[in-house]
Design a protein around this motif. Structure first.
Motif, PDB file in Angstrom:
ATOM      1  N   TYR A 282      12.189  -0.309  -2.967  1.00 50.54           N
ATOM      2  CA  TYR A 282      11.606   0.898  -3.535  1.00 50.54           C
ATOM      3  C   TYR A 282      12.404   1.316  -4.770  1.00 50.54           C
ATOM      4  O   TYR A 282      13.624   1.253  -4.782  1.00 50.54           O
ATOM      5  CB  TYR A 282      11.616   2.044  -2.517  1.00 50.54           C
ATOM      6  CG  TYR A 282      10.858   1.726  -1.251  1.00 50.54           C
ATOM      7  CD1 TYR A 282       9.471   1.877  -1.195  1.00 50.54           C
ATOM      8  CD2 TYR A 282      11.526   1.264  -0.114  1.00 50.54           C
ATOM      9  CE1 TYR A 282       8.770   1.563  -0.041  1.00 50.54           C
ATOM     10  CE2 TYR A 282      10.832   0.948   1.042  1.00 50.54           C
ATOM     11  CZ  TYR A 282       9.453   1.107   1.079  1.00 50.54           C
ATOM     12  OH  TYR A 282       8.770   0.791   2.223  1.00 50.54           O
TER      13      TYR A 282
ATOM     14  N   ALA B  44       6.884   0.050  -5.545  1.00 48.70           N
ATOM     15  CA  ALA B  44       7.152  -0.536  -4.232  1.00 48.70           C
ATOM     16  C   ALA B  44       6.821  -2.023  -4.300  1.00 48.70           C
ATOM     17  O   ALA B  44       5.709  -2.395  -4.693  1.00 48.70           O
ATOM     18  CB  ALA B  44       6.308   0.143  -3.152  1.00 48.70           C
TER      19      ALA B  44
ATOM     20  N   GLN C 230       2.774   4.039  -8.043  1.00 45.62           N
ATOM     21  CA  GLN C 230       2.112   5.318  -7.785  1.00 45.62           C
ATOM     22  C   GLN C 230       2.793   6.400  -8.614  1.00 45.62           C
ATOM     23  O   GLN C 230       4.023   6.528  -8.586  1.00 45.62           O
ATOM     24  CB  GLN C 230       2.177   5.685  -6.304  1.00 45.62           C
ATOM     25  CG  GLN C 230       1.542   7.011  -5.945  1.00 45.62           C
ATOM     26  CD  GLN C 230       0.031   6.975  -6.041  1.00 45.62           C
ATOM     27  OE1 GLN C 230      -0.597   6.098  -5.478  1.00 45.62           O
ATOM     28  NE2 GLN C 230      -0.552   7.928  -6.751  1.00 45.62           N
TER      29      GLN C 230
ATOM     30  N   VAL D 162       2.484   8.313   0.036  1.00 49.30           N
ATOM     31  CA  VAL D 162       3.628   9.184  -0.201  1.00 49.30           C
ATOM     32  C   VAL D 162       3.185  10.638  -0.111  1.00 49.30           C
ATOM     33  O   VAL D 162       2.105  11.006  -0.567  1.00 49.30           O
ATOM     34  CB  VAL D 162       4.251   8.921  -1.594  1.00 49.30           C
ATOM     35  CG1 VAL D 162       5.271   9.980  -1.942  1.00 49.30           C
ATOM     36  CG2 VAL D 162       4.902   7.556  -1.635  1.00 49.30           C
TER      37      VAL D 162
ATOM     38  N   THR E 128       0.859  -1.183   0.000  1.00 41.09           N
ATOM     39  CA  THR E 128       0.000   0.000   0.000  1.00 41.09           C
ATOM     40  C   THR E 128       0.890   1.227   0.000  1.00 41.09           C
ATOM     41  O   THR E 128       1.625   1.471   0.961  1.00 41.09           O
ATOM     42  CB  THR E 128      -0.915   0.015   1.227  1.00 41.09           C
ATOM     43  OG1 THR E 128      -1.738  -1.161   1.208  1.00 41.09           O
ATOM     44  CG2 THR E 128      -1.793   1.252   1.227  1.00 41.09           C
ATOM     45  N   ILE E 129       0.847   2.001  -1.079  1.00 37.22           N
ATOM     46  CA  ILE E 129       1.720   3.164  -1.210  1.00 37.22           C
ATOM     47  C   ILE E 129       1.052   4.390  -0.609  1.00 37.22           C
ATOM     48  O   ILE E 129      -0.087   4.728  -0.944  1.00 37.22           O
ATOM     49  CB  ILE E 129       2.077   3.430  -2.688  1.00 37.22           C
ATOM     50  CG1 ILE E 129       2.943   2.284  -3.236  1.00 37.22           C
ATOM     51  CG2 ILE E 129       2.791   4.762  -2.843  1.00 37.22           C
ATOM     52  CD1 ILE E 129       3.357   2.466  -4.677  1.00 37.22           C
TER      53      ILE E 129
ATOM     54  N   THR F 255       4.767   4.042   2.920  1.00 41.94           N
ATOM     55  CA  THR F 255       4.258   2.829   2.289  1.00 41.94           C
ATOM     56  C   THR F 255       4.396   1.639   3.232  1.00 41.94           C
ATOM     57  O   THR F 255       5.390   1.511   3.951  1.00 41.94           O
ATOM     58  CB  THR F 255       5.037   2.561   0.989  1.00 41.94           C
ATOM     59  OG1 THR F 255       4.804   3.657   0.104  1.00 41.94           O
ATOM     60  CG2 THR F 255       4.607   1.272   0.334  1.00 41.94           C
ATOM     61  N   SER F 256       3.426   0.752   3.203  1.00 42.79           N
ATOM     62  CA  SER F 256       3.474  -0.459   4.032  1.00 42.79           C
ATOM     63  C   SER F 256       3.539  -1.698   3.151  1.00 42.79           C
ATOM     64  O   SER F 256       3.021  -1.715   2.033  1.00 42.79           O
ATOM     65  CB  SER F 256       2.245  -0.535   4.946  1.00 42.79           C
ATOM     66  OG  SER F 256       1.049  -0.578   4.178  1.00 42.79           O
TER      67      SER F 256
ATOM     68  N   ASN G  17       7.865   8.863   2.698  1.00 44.74           N
ATOM     69  CA  ASN G  17       7.286   7.595   2.239  1.00 44.74           C
ATOM     70  C   ASN G  17       6.755   6.810   3.434  1.00 44.74           C
ATOM     71  O   ASN G  17       7.525   6.375   4.292  1.00 44.74           O
ATOM     72  CB  ASN G  17       8.376   6.796   1.509  1.00 44.74           C
ATOM     73  CG  ASN G  17       7.845   5.527   0.868  1.00 44.74           C
ATOM     74  OD1 ASN G  17       6.686   5.189   0.994  1.00 44.74           O
ATOM     75  ND2 ASN G  17       8.727   4.821   0.184  1.00 44.74           N
TER      76      ASN G  17
END
Length: 457
Positions: free
Chosen positions: A315, A346, A356, A294, A291-292, A309-310, A307
């Motif tokens: 990256y 990602a 993204q 940013v 999941t991005i 992101t998870s 960032n």
């Protein structure tokens, strides 16, 4: 600083087969038996490898001559294939072993001598002349002027994964193939006129990737075979972006990406000029997509990313000007103003990739505060200032219009921004979450603005 190797022990193929070599794109049986030299080296158990790089060679037989245009095309293609692998793996690629990238080798025999078996005749000769083939730490990318309109395509891994060879023909370049067979409209079966795709595919074999639709490989499950046509390792004539609709998205499968992540030749942090965009091929599905999340700030020509992101372990940023980064929270300086598309790929540890895109405006224009105009409508009062706990009270004059309040830190980064519409009583301003230091409050009202320094200690 030497790039850091990215090793992830995740779902991969077991690439222990003796060789992979493609003669033509429709061939299913593409495996050669190693010659005695290859077998001997391949059976050595390696303990230490200090350099893992790709060496590129341009080879012509004794009865042919060096051609500058061919050399330049090979140099350009080699750099572009390196960049293609970086974007299609989600951020890792290899480096080159030779200072000029491509070295010319003038073979000892005439073209007719090699034509029945370039692999078994040329490679031992090059070894005898001191060329480091089948040497741990070297993948050889060899472009041969074959004298055949159908070019050539062969590749194999050895040395327990620490060496390999890939062959492609100069005649795979349409501009150097005068047979008339390279006039087909792109988008279909374009073999042999696909130099990038041929070498990228054969390098894939040298890096240990098999044909994903080969039923003789136990690791090629039915799920992998069903999506094989989305891969360079099956349909390399689609390179880089001419896959028909039924084969899109196209590039590298998830399991091929994770294999290359653990390959000793592939590294993060390789700075290059990225000319490609690429499909995200999350086939076969091997887990959840990251999941991005940013955010970014722009100051002049400098953009800084935050960032959050998870679910990602790798990256890969492209900044829209050819530059790239593997940093989690990069800062990038643009050389000129303009509108740029920044892309983040990602990837999770199982090879699933999220993408993204952000459109950013970079300008040299310095936005200056309007010169504060005096207002005779009453004072704005902030107290206490300095504050021990970061909490302030702000009194506005009793006006019928709203106020825009903006708080920045000493670096000019906006921390808070809100519109005040009720000025009948004092408003609380809470900066306790930002620690001690110096801050600035700016109040904009109609055609006037007002700025004051705030201190928290």
């Amino acid at each position: 600083m030497k790039p850091i190797l990215l090793f992830l022990h995740v779902l991969t193929f077991a690439f222990w087969l003796p060789a992979n070599a493609q003669v033509k794109p429709t061939a299913l049986d593409c495996y050669r038996t190693p010659n005695p030299i290859q077998k001997y080296i391949g059976e050595k158990r390696l303990t230490t490898v200090t350099e893992n790089e790709v060496a590129v060679y341009y080879v012509v037989a004794r009865d042919e001559a060096f051609n500058q245009a061919e050399y330049d095309a090979i140099l350009k293609a080699s750099r572009e294939i390196q960049a293609w692998y970086q974007i299609n793996t989600g951020g890792v690629t290899y480096t080159f072993a030779l200072p000029d990238t491509v070295v010319f080798y003038h073979a000892l025999q005439s073209t007719s001598y090699y034509q029945d078996n370039w692999w078994d005749k040329l490679l031992p000769e090059m070894q005898s002349q001191g060329i480091p083939l089948w040497q741990p730490g070297i993948i050889a990318s060899i472009w041969i002027k074959t004298g055949s309109n159908t070019g050539i395509g062969l590749g194999m891994q050895s040395c327990d994964g620490y060496c390999g060879v890939a062959l492609a023909g100069v005649e795979n370049f349409p501009e150097f193939n005068d047979s008339g067979i390279c006039t087909a409209i792109p988008g279909g079966y374009a073999w042999p006129c696909v130099p990038h795709g041929t070498m990228a595919h054969e390098l894939g074999h040298a890096f240990g990737l098999p044909h994903p639709d080969d039923p003789t490989i136990p690791e090629n499950t039915e799920e992998i075979r069903e999506v094989a046509f989305h891969s360079l390792m099956r349909t390399h004539w689609n390179y880089p972006d001419i896959a028909p609709p039924e084969e899109s998205p196209w590039g590298l499968l998830t399991v091929e990406r994770t294999h290359l992540w653990s390959n000793p030749f592939f590294m993060q942090g390789i700075e290059l000029t990225q000319i490609y965009d690429a499909d995200v091929v999350n086939l076969p599905v091997t887990g959840q997509v990251p999941t991005i999340v940013v955010d970014y700030t722009v100051s002049g020509r400098t953009i800084t990313f935050t960032n959050n992101t998870s679910g990602a372990v790798l990256y890969y940023w492209t900044f829209g000007d050819g530059n790239v980064s593997n940093e989690e929270d990069p800062t990038h300086n643009y050389s000129s103003p303009g509108t740029y598309t920044v892309t983040l790929r990602a990837s999770s540890e199982t090879g699933m990739t999220a993408l993204q895109e952000l459109t950013v405006e970079i300008s040299d224009k310095i936005v200056k505060d309007k010169k504060p105009k005096p207002t005779r409508l009453g004072p704005i009062t902030i107290y206490p200032n300095p504050s021990r706990n970061g909490r302030f009270m702000i009194d506005f004059p009793p006006l019928s219009f709203s106020f825009q309040v903006t708080i920045t830190n000493s670096m000019g980064i906006v921390l808070l921004s809100q519109v005040i519409t009720d000025t009948s009583e004092a408003q609380q301003l809470d900066l306790s979450a930002y620690g001690s230091g110096m801050f600035y409050i700016r109040v904009d009202m109609k055609e006037a603005s007002w700025t004051q320094k705030l201190v928290v200690f």
